[in-house]
Design an enzyme around this catalytic site. Structure first.
Site, PDB file in Angstrom:
ATOM      1  N   ASN A 121      50.783  39.743  41.350  1.00  0.00           N
ATOM      2  CA  ASN A 121      49.785  40.336  42.244  1.00  0.00           C
ATOM      3  C   ASN A 121      50.002  39.723  43.618  1.00  0.00           C
ATOM      4  O   ASN A 121      49.872  38.507  43.789  1.00  0.00           O
ATOM      5  CB  ASN A 121      48.359  39.995  41.791  1.00  0.00           C
ATOM      6  CG  ASN A 121      47.976  40.679  40.488  1.00  0.00           C
ATOM      7  OD1 ASN A 121      48.782  41.402  39.894  1.00  0.00           O
ATOM      8  ND2 ASN A 121      46.753  40.452  40.049  1.00  0.00           N
ATOM      9  N   GLU A 147      45.519  36.831  36.959  1.00  0.00           N
ATOM     10  CA  GLU A 147      45.326  35.765  37.938  1.00  0.00           C
ATOM     11  C   GLU A 147      44.603  34.529  37.412  1.00  0.00           C
ATOM     12  O   GLU A 147      43.464  34.238  37.812  1.00  0.00           O
ATOM     13  CB  GLU A 147      44.581  36.302  39.163  1.00  0.00           C
ATOM     14  CG  GLU A 147      45.298  37.462  39.814  1.00  0.00           C
ATOM     15  CD  GLU A 147      44.650  37.919  41.121  1.00  0.00           C
ATOM     16  OE1 GLU A 147      43.595  37.378  41.483  1.00  0.00           O
ATOM     17  OE2 GLU A 147      45.217  38.797  41.775  1.00  0.00           O
ATOM     18  N   HIS A 170      40.388  40.383  32.468  1.00  0.00           N
ATOM     19  CA  HIS A 170      40.281  40.429  33.931  1.00  0.00           C
ATOM     20  C   HIS A 170      38.921  39.831  34.331  1.00  0.00           C
ATOM     21  O   HIS A 170      38.039  40.525  34.832  1.00  0.00           O
ATOM     22  CB  HIS A 170      40.444  41.863  34.437  1.00  0.00           C
ATOM     23  CG  HIS A 170      40.809  41.972  35.898  1.00  0.00           C
ATOM     24  ND1 HIS A 170      41.942  42.613  36.348  1.00  0.00           N
ATOM     25  CD2 HIS A 170      40.184  41.519  37.007  1.00  0.00           C
ATOM     26  CE1 HIS A 170      41.996  42.561  37.680  1.00  0.00           C
ATOM     27  NE2 HIS A 170      40.929  41.901  38.103  1.00  0.00           N
TER      28      HIS A 170
HETATM   29  C1  GBH Z   1      42.866  40.625  43.105  1.00  0.00           C
HETATM   30  O1  GBH Z   1      42.838  39.272  43.479  1.00  0.00           O
HETATM   31  C2  GBH Z   1      42.035  40.882  41.882  1.00  0.00           C
HETATM   32  O2  GBH Z   1      42.839  40.879  40.719  1.00  0.00           O
HETATM   33  C3  GBH Z   1      41.226  42.139  41.939  1.00  0.00           C
HETATM   34  O3  GBH Z   1      40.262  42.155  40.930  1.00  0.00           O
HETATM   35  C4  GBH Z   1      40.629  42.285  43.320  1.00  0.00           C
HETATM   36  O4  GBH Z   1      39.751  43.364  43.412  1.00  0.00           O
HETATM   37  C5  GBH Z   1      41.768  42.430  44.308  1.00  0.00           C
HETATM   38  O5  GBH Z   1      42.614  41.331  44.222  1.00  0.00           O
HETATM   39  C6  GBH Z   1      41.354  42.527  45.756  1.00  0.00           C
HETATM   40  O6  GBH Z   1      40.838  41.305  46.218  1.00  0.00           O
HETATM   41  O7  GBH Z   1      37.741  35.253  50.576  1.00  0.00           O
HETATM   42  O8  GBH Z   1      39.025  33.415  51.448  1.00  0.00           O
HETATM   43  O9  GBH Z   1      37.943  33.221  49.295  1.00  0.00           O
HETATM   44  C7  GBH Z   1      43.636  38.986  44.614  1.00  0.00           C
HETATM   45  C8  GBH Z   1      43.683  37.534  44.982  1.00  0.00           C
HETATM   46  C9  GBH Z   1      42.530  35.706  45.852  1.00  0.00           C
HETATM   47  C10 GBH Z   1      42.334  37.786  46.933  1.00  0.00           C
HETATM   48  C11 GBH Z   1      41.274  35.230  46.531  1.00  0.00           C
HETATM   49  C12 GBH Z   1      41.072  37.339  47.611  1.00  0.00           C
HETATM   50  C13 GBH Z   1      39.782  35.506  48.361  1.00  0.00           C
HETATM   51  C14 GBH Z   1      40.069  34.681  49.555  1.00  0.00           C
HETATM   52  N1  GBH Z   1      42.495  37.141  45.670  1.00  0.00           N
HETATM   53  N2  GBH Z   1      41.060  35.912  47.784  1.00  0.00           N
HETATM   54  S1  GBH Z   1      38.574  34.087  50.257  1.00  0.00           S
END
Ligand code: GBH
Length: 489
Positions: free
Chosen positions: A329, A189, A144
């Site tokens: 996810n 991911e 992770h």
């Molecule tokens: C997950 O990712 C992770 O696996 C986990 O560790 C994390 O804590 C959880 O989600 C909550 O976020 O701010 O516009 O750059 C989820 C997929 C993709 C969600 C990127 C947040 C950021 C968008 N993530 N996204 S931005």
């Protein structure tokens, strides 16, 4: 006013779900869990022989990567407070706990053929044994995001030799814990590991090689996954009888306008995100549209070869079918439409789809990217069913970020909505959904958003020395759902 609000909410809600949906219950074999990851909760970053990961290294070098300049040095202190965590999971009634193992705690020197750290092993043995004692199934994420820094110094996921090191690490875990752990997730991911970490600077190691880094990294992640699956199949599965999957993250892309063009754009965006990883696992190779577009655009840009690496025939054979379940996810939905207004080279330009959001969708108070769009999950599950032959899907993350309040009615609304959507996917669409994992048990280090975005069913007081845990209202609601196996209207 209260009256009016509830009538309004009822009308809004009933346009999506009908009353009968509340009569559906979760199938008897459907499992409920909660998730976490090592760097986000453990702390004890330099204790008992653990070495630095890319997150320790980078957040120490440049604290301003994170909004509040926080890091995972202490986090929820779960390295010391794991028994309390298990107690909370037990009282919640969850069937399984998805957590990740820190590579640099188990193998401080990280590379293949190096020594196992007994103290790190003891920590996870204690956790696993306690979970089993309490009747909670352990589910382990092998990776992770916390790559040992020493491997990053050798190129990390950009260097093809990483696969041998990863396979050695994974086999070490199967040897150490596989007698008791029967559910493994190789990678959490890959799109975040690679696009965010190697094509941009939104995740460690902040490599920022747009249009190139993400593809090379993903290629090495997929090869590492495939090799690990085959090694497990050959050496461990016959006796340990466990299951292996990979967790891919995906938005649902809703066509922005009700037009054929926007539908095509949204479909393409799904192939370029979820399909990037699931397509190889199910069909052996990248989605043809990715191969075609990246080959052609690379040529126009003057690259000698496609920026998308190629699998050999034997690699395709190895990767095809390398899963027992698909980990999904899913958090939120965006709208898709064609667009070319992106820098080159980049995966965004290669895909050519712009995304936006409907401002009407409720936004999470502490995460601007996260909106409550429950029907998106149902549509995504149906898309996977149609595109990939209804494979077994385990929802390995879904969650909402509230403020630090205990009265988190927004999270309750989110959970109820998304789980109703899962019920519809199962009962009305025939999707093969094995279970649901809520992210997260505890508030934790939300990567670059620090400790401000709170994803926990349980509040953590990060200012207290013992990181006091207090269940929120949503904890009770999820507890009730697990017990009754349905959603309470
Ligand atoms: C997950 O990712 C992770 O696996 C986990 O560790 C994390 O804590 C959880 O989600 C909550 O976020 O701010 O516009 O750059 C989820 C997929 C993709 C969600 C990127 C947040 C950021 C968008 N993530 N996204 S931005």
């Amino acid at each position: 006013m209260v009256q009016f609000d509830s009538v309004l909410i009822f009308i809004l809600f009933s346009s999506q779900v009908s009353a009968e949906v509340y009569n559906y219950s979760f199938p008897t074999n459907f499992a409920f869990g909660v998730a976490s990851s090592a760097y986000q909760i453990e702390g004890a970053y330099n204790e008992d022989g653990r070495t630095d990961s890319i997150w320790d290294y980078n957040l120490h070098e440049k604290p301003s990567w994170v909004i509040d300049e926080s890091n995972g040095d202490v986090a929820c202190d779960s390295y010391h407070k794991w028994e309390e965590d298990v107690q909370l999971i037990k009282e919640l009634g969850a069937n399984f706990y998805r957590f990740s193992i820190s590579w640099s705690r188990i193998l401080p020197s990280a590379y293949k053929d190096t020594e196992v750290n007994e103290k790190g092993v003891a920590y996870y043995n204690n956790l696993i044994n306690k979970l089993l004692d309490e009747g909670i199934t352990p589910m382990v994420t092998i990776y992770h995001w916390d790559l040992p820094q020493s491997l990053q110094e050798n190129g990390g996921w950009m260097n093809a030799t990483i696969a041998d090191n990863f396979v050695f690490y994974a086999k070490t875990l199967f040897q150490l814990f596989g007698d008791r752990v029967k559910h493994w997730i190789t990678f959490n991911e890959p799109i975040e590991i690679c696009e965010a970490g190697y094509s941009s600077d939104r995740k460690a190691p902040f490599l920022n090689a747009a249009g190139v880094g993400g593809y090379i990294c993903s290629h090495n992640v997929l090869l590492s996954h495939g090799k690990t699956y085959r090694e497990y199949e050959k050496l461990f599965k016959p006796t340990q009888r466990g299951q292996i999957g990979l967790s891919a993250a995906s938005y649902w892309y809703e066509p922005k306008e009700n037009s054929g063009l926007d539908a095509e754009a949204s479909h393409r965006a799904l192939l370029f995100s979820l399909g990037w990883y699931i397509h190889p696992l199910v069909k052996g190779n990248y989605p043809p549209i990715m191969i075609e577009r990246i080959d052609e655009i690379s040529k126009k840009e003057g690259f000698a070869e496609s920026r998308l690496p190629k699998f050999t025939d034997s690699e395709i054979e190895m990767i095809r079918g390398s899963f027992d379940f698909i980990g999904l996810n899913h958090y939120t939905t965006v709208q898709g439409t064609f667009g070319t207004d992106f820098p080159e080279p980049s995966a965004y330009f290669d895909c050519g789809v712009k995304s936006s959001v409907d401002p009407e969708w409720e936004v999470a108070p502490t995460s601007s990217w996260l909106r409550n769009v429950p029907w998106g999950l149902r549509k995504l599950l149906v898309w996977i069913k149609n595109e990939y032959g209804n494979p077994p899907v385990l929802i390995t993350e879904n969650g909402w970020s509230s403020t630090a309040t205990l009265d988190d009615t927004d999270r309750i609304r989110y959970i109820n909505g998304y789980l109703l959507s899962v019920l519809q996917a199962i009962h009305e669409d025939g999707c093969n959904v094995l279970g649901y994992t809520h992210w997260s048990l505890l508030d934790n280090l939300e990567w670059l958003a620090g400790y401000s975005a709170r994803f926990g069913l349980v509040d953590v007081d990060f200012n207290s020395s013992n990181k006091t845990r207090t269940p929120r209202k949503s904890y009770g609601v999820y507890q009730e759902i697990i017990k009754s196996r349905r959603i309470n209207p």
